[in-house]
Scaffold this active site. Structure first.
Site, PDB file in Angstrom:
ATOM      1  N   ASP A  30      43.878  52.218  15.177  1.00  0.00           N
ATOM      2  CA  ASP A  30      43.097  50.757  15.076  1.00  0.00           C
ATOM      3  C   ASP A  30      42.759  49.913  16.302  1.00  0.00           C
ATOM      4  OD1 ASP A  30      43.211  48.597  12.596  1.00  0.00           O
ATOM      5  OD2 ASP A  30      43.326  47.473  14.583  1.00  0.00           O
ATOM      6  N   ILE A  31      42.030  49.332  16.532  1.00  0.00           N
ATOM      7  CA  ILE A  31      41.591  48.693  17.975  1.00  0.00           C
ATOM      8  C   ILE A  31      42.474  47.531  18.101  1.00  0.00           C
ATOM      9  CG2 ILE A  31      39.839  46.998  17.257  1.00  0.00           C
ATOM     10  CD1 ILE A  31      37.971  48.289  19.442  1.00  0.00           C
ATOM     11  N   ASN A  87      43.776  46.733   2.029  1.00  0.00           N
ATOM     12  CA  ASN A  87      43.361  45.308   1.854  1.00  0.00           C
ATOM     13  C   ASN A  87      41.933  45.530   1.075  1.00  0.00           C
ATOM     14  OD1 ASN A  87      45.477  44.240   3.301  1.00  0.00           O
ATOM     15  ND2 ASN A  87      44.271  44.257   5.233  1.00  0.00           N
ATOM     16  N   GLY A  93      42.150  39.754   2.648  1.00  0.00           N
ATOM     17  CA  GLY A  93      41.803  39.873   3.990  1.00  0.00           C
ATOM     18  C   GLY A  93      41.168  41.074   4.486  1.00  0.00           C
ATOM     19  N   GLN A  94      40.228  41.875   3.640  1.00  0.00           N
ATOM     20  CA  GLN A  94      39.641  43.005   4.058  1.00  0.00           C
ATOM     21  C   GLN A  94      38.345  42.589   4.715  1.00  0.00           C
ATOM     22  OE1 GLN A  94      37.817  45.334   0.779  1.00  0.00           O
ATOM     23  NE2 GLN A  94      37.093  46.925   2.188  1.00  0.00           N
ATOM     24  N   SER A  95      38.339  43.210   6.068  1.00  0.00           N
ATOM     25  CA  SER A  95      37.259  42.648   6.873  1.00  0.00           C
ATOM     26  C   SER A  95      36.230  43.667   7.253  1.00  0.00           C
ATOM     27  CB  SER A  95      37.992  42.275   8.194  1.00  0.00           C
ATOM     28  OG  SER A  95      38.376  43.479   8.930  1.00  0.00           O
ATOM     29  N   HIS A 100      39.725  51.955   3.673  1.00  0.00           N
ATOM     30  CA  HIS A 100      40.534  52.525   5.130  1.00  0.00           C
ATOM     31  C   HIS A 100      42.111  52.128   4.378  1.00  0.00           C
ATOM     32  CE1 HIS A 100      39.002  48.481   5.758  1.00  0.00           C
ATOM     33  NE2 HIS A 100      40.259  48.136   6.392  1.00  0.00           N
ATOM     34  N   HIS A 102      45.459  51.502   6.300  1.00  0.00           N
ATOM     35  CA  HIS A 102      46.153  51.192   7.566  1.00  0.00           C
ATOM     36  C   HIS A 102      47.614  52.001   7.299  1.00  0.00           C
ATOM     37  CE1 HIS A 102      44.139  47.374   8.661  1.00  0.00           C
ATOM     38  NE2 HIS A 102      43.964  47.481   7.191  1.00  0.00           N
TER      39      HIS A 102
HETATM   40  P1  5GP Z   1      40.671  45.028   7.342  1.00  0.00           P
HETATM   41  O1  5GP Z   1      40.916  43.645   7.869  1.00  0.00           O
HETATM   42  O2  5GP Z   1      39.628  45.381   6.741  1.00  0.00           O
HETATM   43  O3  5GP Z   1      42.014  45.429   6.328  1.00  0.00           O
HETATM   44  O4  5GP Z   1      41.101  46.265   8.557  1.00  0.00           O
HETATM   45  C1  5GP Z   1      40.152  46.484   9.298  1.00  0.00           C
HETATM   46  C2  5GP Z   1      40.755  46.962  10.532  1.00  0.00           C
HETATM   47  O5  5GP Z   1      39.659  47.330  11.582  1.00  0.00           O
HETATM   48  C3  5GP Z   1      41.616  45.805  11.576  1.00  0.00           C
HETATM   49  O6  5GP Z   1      42.844  46.359  11.670  1.00  0.00           O
HETATM   50  C4  5GP Z   1      40.458  46.000  12.908  1.00  0.00           C
HETATM   51  O7  5GP Z   1      41.486  45.982  13.846  1.00  0.00           O
HETATM   52  C5  5GP Z   1      40.038  47.419  12.742  1.00  0.00           C
HETATM   53  N1  5GP Z   1      38.828  47.533  13.688  1.00  0.00           N
HETATM   54  C6  5GP Z   1      37.770  46.620  13.702  1.00  0.00           C
HETATM   55  N2  5GP Z   1      36.792  47.001  14.708  1.00  0.00           N
HETATM   56  C7  5GP Z   1      37.214  48.213  15.109  1.00  0.00           C
HETATM   57  C8  5GP Z   1      36.743  49.123  15.915  1.00  0.00           C
HETATM   58  O8  5GP Z   1      35.810  48.956  16.531  1.00  0.00           O
HETATM   59  N3  5GP Z   1      37.413  50.149  16.093  1.00  0.00           N
HETATM   60  C9  5GP Z   1      38.700  50.297  15.899  1.00  0.00           C
HETATM   61  N4  5GP Z   1      39.242  51.444  15.959  1.00  0.00           N
HETATM   62  N5  5GP Z   1      39.366  49.664  14.821  1.00  0.00           N
HETATM   63  C10 5GP Z   1      38.515  48.457  14.593  1.00  0.00           C
END
Ligand code: 5GP
Ligand code: ZN
Length: 114
Positions: A30-31, A87, A93-95, A100, A102
């Site tokens: 994760d970034i 998520n 909070g799914q973004s 995916h 975590h």
């Molecule tokens: P969500 O918020 O949908 O549960 O998780 C999305 C995850 O993707 C976040 O933890 C965010 O840090 C990660 N993420 C967003 N953009 C990138 C990217 O460009 N590269 C990587 N490796 N992770 C990313």
């Protein structure tokens, strides 16, 4: 899928730190890590979230879960414990709308989650 961030990572249009790759699954860092270990495990086939898990064939779905378990074991999280989170939807909070999981480890986690 066009315009999906994780499809672009899968297709190597966007760089990531890959931990594991097979024909069906990618695991990458994760970034913006929220724990000393914070990985993302994704199916290479685009589905929006776990709510659409039936769109994966059962072999792919099982492989995804098995890779999560094997990755955790390979990096030594199985002894101390780890958390797997997916998520789903805006209230959770799914973004990124590509399924995916975590994989979080190497610290203590609270329950219930925030
Ligand atoms: P969500 O918020 O949908 O549960 O998780 C999305 C995850 O993707 C976040 O933890 C965010 O840090 C990660 N993420 C967003 N953009 C990138 C990217 O460009 N590269 C990587 N490796 N992770 C990313
Ligand atoms: Zn995608």
């Amino acid at each position: 899928m066009k315009d999906c961030l994780f499809c672009k990572i899968i297709n190597k249009e966007i760089k990531s730190e890959i931990i594991y790759e097979s024909d069906n699954v990618l695991v990458f860092k994760d970034i913006n890590p929220h724990a000393p270990v914070h990985l993302l495990a994704v199916p290479k086939k685009h589905i929006n979230s776990i709510a659409e898990i039936d769109k994966l064939d059962s072999k792919q779905a099982l492989e995804l879960l098995s890779v999560i378990a094997k990755t955790a074991k390979d990096i030594g999280l199985d002894k101390s414990g780890f958390r797997v989170v997916t998520n789903t939807g805006s209230s959770a909070g799914q973004s990124v709308n590509h399924l995916h999981f975590h994989i979080l480890g190497k610290r203590n986690f609270k329950w219930p989650p925030g």
